[in-house]
Design an enzyme around this catalytic site. Structure first.
Site, PDB file in Angstrom:
ATOM      1  N   TRP A  19      48.128  52.655  44.745  1.00 30.31           N
ATOM      2  CA  TRP A  19      47.313  51.852  45.661  1.00 30.31           C
ATOM      3  C   TRP A  19      47.427  52.367  47.093  1.00 30.31           C
ATOM      4  O   TRP A  19      46.447  52.367  47.835  1.00 30.31           O
ATOM      5  CB  TRP A  19      47.728  50.381  45.580  1.00 30.31           C
ATOM      6  CG  TRP A  19      47.101  49.658  44.432  1.00 30.31           C
ATOM      7  CD1 TRP A  19      46.785  50.181  43.205  1.00 30.31           C
ATOM      8  CD2 TRP A  19      46.693  48.294  44.402  1.00 30.31           C
ATOM      9  NE1 TRP A  19      46.214  49.223  42.415  1.00 30.31           N
ATOM     10  CE2 TRP A  19      46.148  48.056  43.118  1.00 30.31           C
ATOM     11  CE3 TRP A  19      46.755  47.254  45.312  1.00 30.31           C
ATOM     12  CZ2 TRP A  19      45.658  46.805  42.738  1.00 30.31           C
ATOM     13  CZ3 TRP A  19      46.268  46.005  44.938  1.00 30.31           C
ATOM     14  CH2 TRP A  19      45.726  45.783  43.677  1.00 30.31           C
ATOM     15  N   ASP A  32      50.213  44.405  44.073  1.00 26.14           N
ATOM     16  CA  ASP A  32      50.152  44.757  42.654  1.00 26.14           C
ATOM     17  C   ASP A  32      51.522  44.509  42.014  1.00 26.14           C
ATOM     18  O   ASP A  32      51.894  45.143  41.038  1.00 26.14           O
ATOM     19  CB  ASP A  32      49.742  46.229  42.495  1.00 26.14           C
ATOM     20  CG  ASP A  32      49.213  46.544  41.102  1.00 26.14           C
ATOM     21  OD1 ASP A  32      48.600  45.650  40.486  1.00 26.14           O
ATOM     22  OD2 ASP A  32      49.417  47.672  40.615  1.00 26.14           O
ATOM     23  N   LYS A  47      47.435  40.821  42.139  1.00 26.62           N
ATOM     24  CA  LYS A  47      47.490  40.768  40.678  1.00 26.62           C
ATOM     25  C   LYS A  47      48.163  39.469  40.255  1.00 26.62           C
ATOM     26  O   LYS A  47      49.239  39.134  40.725  1.00 26.62           O
ATOM     27  CB  LYS A  47      48.268  41.959  40.117  1.00 26.62           C
ATOM     28  CG  LYS A  47      48.467  41.888  38.604  1.00 26.62           C
ATOM     29  CD  LYS A  47      48.874  43.210  38.011  1.00 26.62           C
ATOM     30  CE  LYS A  47      50.243  43.675  38.446  1.00 26.62           C
ATOM     31  NZ  LYS A  47      50.581  44.996  37.871  1.00 26.62           N
TER      32      LYS A  47
END
Length: 209
Positions: A65, A124, A164
Site C-alpha cells: 500500500w 490494512d 480493512k
C-alpha cells in the site's frame, strides 16, 4: 483448530498463493504484495489520494500500500507508515516500526505526523489469525477501532479513510461509528480480495468531526 487442520489449511493457502494471478502480477510489476492491487482498485473508484497529499498507512508491511500511496502522492506528498513488522525502505516513505497499540509507539507516530493534519488514513491491519472466530474477530475489531481513533487524532476536515474490516460480530456497530464521522461511507470488495475471505474495505470520505 487442530494442528492437522491448521497444517492442511496452511498448505492450501500456500498453493493458492503461488497460483494466484495477483501474486504473479505483483512480482512482475515489482510490487511487494498482492494487497497493492486492492488499494489501486479503491483508488480507481474513489480517488482518495491526490498529488501533494499527506497519507498515514497503518499495518504497512511489507509495503504494497505504501508503494501505491507514495506514487499517487508524488514528490510534494508525504507518506508515513507504521507496522509491528520490519519493512524494507521505500523512497519517499517515512516508516516507523512498532506496535501502535502501545502508547510510546503511538506518540512516536504522532510526532512523525507533526502539527499539520493529514489527508488520508489507510489501514490494512489484521491480527495474527488463530483460526478461532471468537478470538480473531475481537482482535480484528480492536485494530479497526484504533484506526478510527487515529482518524480522530490526525485527519483533516473532509479527509478520507480506507480500512480493512472483517465481517462478523461488531461489524455493523463499527460501520455506524464510521458513518457518524464521515459524510460518505462505502463498502468495497476489490476483485483482488480473495472471494472466501470475510474481509471488506470501508471507504469513508468527508471527515466531519
Amino acid at each position: 483448530m487442530s494442528a492437522k487442520k491448521r497444517t492442511a489449511s496452511s498448505a492450501r493457502w500456500m498453493q493458492e498463493h503461488f497460483d494466484d494471478h495477483y501474486v504473479k502480477l505483483a512480482q512482475k510489476r515489482g510490487l511487494r504484495s498482492r494487497a497493492a492491487f486492492k488499494l489501486e482498485e479503491i483508488q480507481q473508484k474513489d480517488h482518495l489520494i491526490r498529488q501533494g497529499m499527506t497519507v498515514v498507512d497503518l499495518g504497512a508491511a511489507p509495503g504494497g500500500w505504501s508503494q501505491v500511496a507514495v506514487k499517487l502522492a508524488g514528490d510534494n506528498g508525504k507518506v508515513i507508515a507504521c507496522d509491528i513488522l520490519p519493512m524494507d525502505p521505500i523512497v519517499g516513505v517515512d516508516f516507523l516500526q512498532g506496535d501502535f497499540r502501545e502508547e510510546n509507539v503511538l506518540n512516536a507516530l504522532l510526532d512523525r505526523v507533526g502539527e499539520d493534519k493529514v489527508d488520508v488514513v489507510l489501514s490494512d491491519m489484521a491480527p495474527n489469525m488463530s483460526g478461532s472466530d471468537g478470538v480473531d474477530q475481537p482482535r480484528a475489531m480492536y485494530l479497526v477501532e484504533l484506526a478510527l481513533e487515529m482518524c480522530h487524532q490526525v485527519l483533516a476536515p473532509n479527509g478520507c479513510f480506507a480500512v480493512k474490516v472483517f465481517q462478523g460480530e461488531g461489524f455493523d456497530e463499527y460501520i455506524k461509528s464510521v458513518k457518524q464521522a464521515f459524510k460518505t461511507v462505502k463498502t468495497r470488495k476489490p476483485d483482488s480480495s480473495r472471494a472466501r475471505s470475510r474481509e471488506v474495505y470501508l471507504v469513508a470520505t468527508g471527515y466531519k468531526l
